[in-house]
Write a protein that holds these residues in place. Structure first.
Motif, PDB file in Angstrom:
ATOM      1  N   VAL A  96       0.922  -1.224   0.056  1.00  0.00           N
ATOM      2  CA  VAL A  96       0.074  -0.028   0.039  1.00  0.00           C
ATOM      3  C   VAL A  96       0.894   1.329   0.192  1.00  0.00           C
ATOM      4  CG1 VAL A  96      -1.868   1.204   1.348  1.00  0.00           C
ATOM      5  CG2 VAL A  96      -1.531  -1.212   1.300  1.00  0.00           C
ATOM      6  N   LEU A  97       0.493   2.133  -0.967  1.00  0.00           N
ATOM      7  CA  LEU A  97       1.234   3.537  -0.688  1.00  0.00           C
ATOM      8  C   LEU A  97       0.433   4.560  -0.107  1.00  0.00           C
ATOM      9  CD1 LEU A  97       2.413   3.214  -4.530  1.00  0.00           C
ATOM     10  CD2 LEU A  97       3.892   2.754  -2.798  1.00  0.00           C
ATOM     11  N   GLY A  98       1.113   5.816   0.057  1.00  0.00           N
ATOM     12  CA  GLY A  98       0.316   6.671   0.483  1.00  0.00           C
ATOM     13  C   GLY A  98      -0.246   7.758  -0.313  1.00  0.00           C
ATOM     14  N   LEU A  99      -1.149   6.871  -1.024  1.00  0.00           N
ATOM     15  CA  LEU A  99      -2.248   7.737  -1.968  1.00  0.00           C
ATOM     16  C   LEU A  99      -3.454   8.113  -1.430  1.00  0.00           C
ATOM     17  CD1 LEU A  99      -1.552   5.280  -4.852  1.00  0.00           C
ATOM     18  CD2 LEU A  99      -0.559   7.419  -4.692  1.00  0.00           C
ATOM     19  N   ILE A 100      -3.965   9.304  -1.833  1.00  0.00           N
ATOM     20  CA  ILE A 100      -5.252   9.643  -1.616  1.00  0.00           C
ATOM     21  C   ILE A 100      -6.329   8.973  -2.444  1.00  0.00           C
ATOM     22  CG2 ILE A 100      -6.988  11.700  -1.212  1.00  0.00           C
ATOM     23  CD1 ILE A 100      -4.453  13.390  -1.018  1.00  0.00           C
ATOM     24  N   LEU A 121       7.279  14.732   5.458  1.00  0.00           N
ATOM     25  CA  LEU A 121       6.969  13.946   4.280  1.00  0.00           C
ATOM     26  C   LEU A 121       6.630  12.381   4.673  1.00  0.00           C
ATOM     27  CD1 LEU A 121       6.334  13.791   1.017  1.00  0.00           C
ATOM     28  CD2 LEU A 121       8.813  13.659   0.746  1.00  0.00           C
ATOM     29  N   ILE A 122       7.422  11.821   4.961  1.00  0.00           N
ATOM     30  CA  ILE A 122       7.536  10.347   5.478  1.00  0.00           C
ATOM     31  C   ILE A 122       6.457  10.102   6.489  1.00  0.00           C
ATOM     32  CG2 ILE A 122       9.230  10.573   7.505  1.00  0.00           C
ATOM     33  CD1 ILE A 122       8.498   7.479   5.004  1.00  0.00           C
ATOM     34  N   GLU A 123       6.035  11.157   7.523  1.00  0.00           N
ATOM     35  CA  GLU A 123       5.155  10.953   8.434  1.00  0.00           C
ATOM     36  C   GLU A 123       3.839  10.758   7.847  1.00  0.00           C
ATOM     37  OE1 GLU A 123       7.079  12.980  12.460  1.00  0.00           O
ATOM     38  OE2 GLU A 123       6.171  14.140  10.884  1.00  0.00           O
ATOM     39  N   GLU A 124       3.464  12.083   6.821  1.00  0.00           N
ATOM     40  CA  GLU A 124       2.269  11.996   6.246  1.00  0.00           C
ATOM     41  C   GLU A 124       2.051  10.820   5.374  1.00  0.00           C
ATOM     42  OE1 GLU A 124      -0.179  14.559   6.309  1.00  0.00           O
ATOM     43  OE2 GLU A 124       1.048  15.027   7.954  1.00  0.00           O
ATOM     44  N   GLN A 125       3.171  10.409   4.773  1.00  0.00           N
ATOM     45  CA  GLN A 125       2.786   9.171   3.738  1.00  0.00           C
ATOM     46  C   GLN A 125       2.565   8.022   4.633  1.00  0.00           C
ATOM     47  OE1 GLN A 125       5.291   8.233   0.475  1.00  0.00           O
ATOM     48  NE2 GLN A 125       5.588  10.629  -0.025  1.00  0.00           N
ATOM     49  N   THR A 126       3.438   8.060   5.515  1.00  0.00           N
ATOM     50  CA  THR A 126       3.100   6.658   6.453  1.00  0.00           C
ATOM     51  C   THR A 126       1.546   6.662   7.239  1.00  0.00           C
ATOM     52  OG1 THR A 126       5.423   6.652   7.180  1.00  0.00           O
ATOM     53  CG2 THR A 126       3.674   5.251   8.602  1.00  0.00           C
ATOM     54  N   GLU A 127       1.148   7.732   7.533  1.00  0.00           N
ATOM     55  CA  GLU A 127      -0.170   8.021   8.030  1.00  0.00           C
ATOM     56  C   GLU A 127      -1.277   7.401   7.114  1.00  0.00           C
ATOM     57  OE1 GLU A 127      -1.392   8.677  10.893  1.00  0.00           O
ATOM     58  OE2 GLU A 127      -0.025   9.767  12.315  1.00  0.00           O
ATOM     59  N   GLN A 128      -1.056   8.150   5.558  1.00  0.00           N
ATOM     60  CA  GLN A 128      -2.012   7.923   4.581  1.00  0.00           C
ATOM     61  C   GLN A 128      -1.968   6.198   4.212  1.00  0.00           C
ATOM     62  OE1 GLN A 128      -4.135  10.247   3.467  1.00  0.00           O
ATOM     63  NE2 GLN A 128      -5.203   8.404   2.453  1.00  0.00           N
ATOM     64  N   VAL A 129      -0.486   5.538   4.141  1.00  0.00           N
ATOM     65  CA  VAL A 129      -0.404   4.300   4.024  1.00  0.00           C
ATOM     66  C   VAL A 129      -1.359   3.478   4.985  1.00  0.00           C
ATOM     67  CG1 VAL A 129       1.085   2.328   4.121  1.00  0.00           C
ATOM     68  CG2 VAL A 129       1.703   4.382   2.913  1.00  0.00           C
ATOM     69  N   LEU A 130      -1.051   3.733   6.216  1.00  0.00           N
ATOM     70  CA  LEU A 130      -2.058   2.951   7.265  1.00  0.00           C
ATOM     71  C   LEU A 130      -3.417   3.239   7.205  1.00  0.00           C
ATOM     72  CD1 LEU A 130       0.964   3.232  10.268  1.00  0.00           C
ATOM     73  CD2 LEU A 130       0.304   1.220   8.471  1.00  0.00           C
ATOM     74  N   LYS A 131      -3.779   4.159   6.847  1.00  0.00           N
ATOM     75  CA  LYS A 131      -5.143   4.630   6.669  1.00  0.00           C
ATOM     76  C   LYS A 131      -5.955   3.839   5.701  1.00  0.00           C
ATOM     77  CE  LYS A 131      -5.410   9.118   8.782  1.00  0.00           C
ATOM     78  NZ  LYS A 131      -5.517  10.748   8.314  1.00  0.00           N
ATOM     79  N   ILE A 152       7.664  -3.734   5.543  1.00  0.00           N
ATOM     80  CA  ILE A 152       7.916  -2.264   5.333  1.00  0.00           C
ATOM     81  C   ILE A 152       8.876  -2.170   4.335  1.00  0.00           C
ATOM     82  CG2 ILE A 152       8.011  -0.079   6.267  1.00  0.00           C
ATOM     83  CD1 ILE A 152       6.942  -1.342   8.786  1.00  0.00           C
ATOM     84  N   MET A 153       8.704  -1.261   3.198  1.00  0.00           N
ATOM     85  CA  MET A 153       9.832  -0.999   2.434  1.00  0.00           C
ATOM     86  C   MET A 153      10.052   0.360   2.268  1.00  0.00           C
ATOM     87  SD  MET A 153       8.170  -3.806  -0.426  1.00  0.00           S
ATOM     88  CE  MET A 153       6.742  -3.720   0.513  1.00  0.00           C
ATOM     89  N   LYS A 161      12.901   5.136  11.908  1.00  0.00           N
ATOM     90  CA  LYS A 161      12.535   5.722  13.322  1.00  0.00           C
ATOM     91  C   LYS A 161      10.968   6.375  13.375  1.00  0.00           C
ATOM     92  CE  LYS A 161      13.877   8.149  17.427  1.00  0.00           C
ATOM     93  NZ  LYS A 161      14.937   9.141  17.893  1.00  0.00           N
ATOM     94  N   LYS A 162      10.998   7.472  12.375  1.00  0.00           N
ATOM     95  CA  LYS A 162       9.557   7.882  12.204  1.00  0.00           C
ATOM     96  C   LYS A 162       8.495   7.218  11.759  1.00  0.00           C
ATOM     97  CE  LYS A 162      10.740  12.211  13.206  1.00  0.00           C
ATOM     98  NZ  LYS A 162       9.882  12.857  14.632  1.00  0.00           N
ATOM     99  N   GLU A 163       8.609   6.040  10.987  1.00  0.00           N
ATOM    100  CA  GLU A 163       7.689   5.068  10.697  1.00  0.00           C
ATOM    101  C   GLU A 163       7.446   4.473  11.812  1.00  0.00           C
ATOM    102  OE1 GLU A 163       5.493   1.840   9.583  1.00  0.00           O
ATOM    103  OE2 GLU A 163       7.566   1.795  10.622  1.00  0.00           O
ATOM    104  N   ASN A 164       8.217   3.899  12.522  1.00  0.00           N
ATOM    105  CA  ASN A 164       7.909   3.087  13.902  1.00  0.00           C
ATOM    106  C   ASN A 164       7.091   3.897  14.723  1.00  0.00           C
ATOM    107  OD1 ASN A 164       8.983   0.693  13.499  1.00  0.00           O
ATOM    108  ND2 ASN A 164      10.988   1.160  14.444  1.00  0.00           N
TER     109      ASN A 164
END
Length: 206
Positions: A96-100, A121-131, A152-153, A161-164
């Motif tokens: 899954v990617l951080g796509l809207i 940027l990584i924080e925002e993409q990670t949030e969207q990926v998990l949503k 996780i890739m 660290k931020k993703e964790n």
């Protein structure tokens, strides 16, 4: 077995008397083979009385063991694959990617003037990926607590660290098994892609 084959296809018996007259050595060989084959077949038949002389090939196909999971609340697949597949009481969620979902565009953030924009940027993409992953899990009948393994890739392992920190908010204890890799590149130049395996709740299986 040669005797059995001739018998099954109703091939006329060979006149061994005339065959012996012309080819005495060959006749002896064929006679011995026929007797041996008959003996073996009778012995085999006693052990497997229900077995047919020849195996039959079934043309019926078994029903599919895979069930496609699809939802318009998560980004559609970018290629010839499914958002997820249910099989053997498990759910296999594609990367899954951080796509809207509505725009199929990556979350890029709107604060490029802020010095730490890359971290955000990584924080925002990670949030969207998990949503997005949560919507796919929901469509399958599972949820974050059902996840048993995540992979996780990263485009850059420095984002680990931020993703964790975000990862921990979504997956309750006991935390799922976890694999992490840095890859050469991700689709659409994404910074992160996550796939997972979840176990369907027992209530759905009863």
């Amino acid at each position: 077995m040669s005797w059995c084959a001739l018998k099954s296809f109703n091939v006329p018996a060979v006149d061994m008397r005339s065959f012996r007259t012309r080819y005495p050595l060959a006749a002896v060989g064929i006679g011995c083979a026929s007797v041996a084959g008959s003996t073996i077949w009778r012995s085999s038949s006693r052990k497997h009385t229900a077995a047919a002389p020849f195996a039959s090939l079934s043309t019926s196909a078994s029903p599919s063991l895979k069930e496609v999971v699809a939802t318009d609340k998560a980004p559609a697949a970018l290629g010839p694959y499914s958002q997820a597949i249910k099989a053997n009481d498990l759910v296999f969620v594609s990367g899954v990617l951080g796509l809207i979902p509505e725009f199929l565009s990556l979350i890029l953030g709107f604060w490029l003037s802020i010095p730490d924009w890359e971290i955000r940027l990584i924080e925002e993409q990670t949030e969207q990926v998990l949503k997005n992953m949560g919507e796919i899990l929901k469509a399958s009948g599972a949820d974050y607590s059902s996840v048993v393994k995540t992979t996780i890739m990263f485009a850059d392992l420095k984002d680990f660290k931020k993703e964790n920190e975000i990862h921990a908010k979504y997956f309750p204890a006991p935390a799922p098994a976890h694999s992490t890799y840095q890859v050469a590149a991700l689709p659409l130049d994404a910074r992160i892609e996550i796939e997972c395996i979840a176990a369907l709740p027992k209530a759905l299986l009863d």
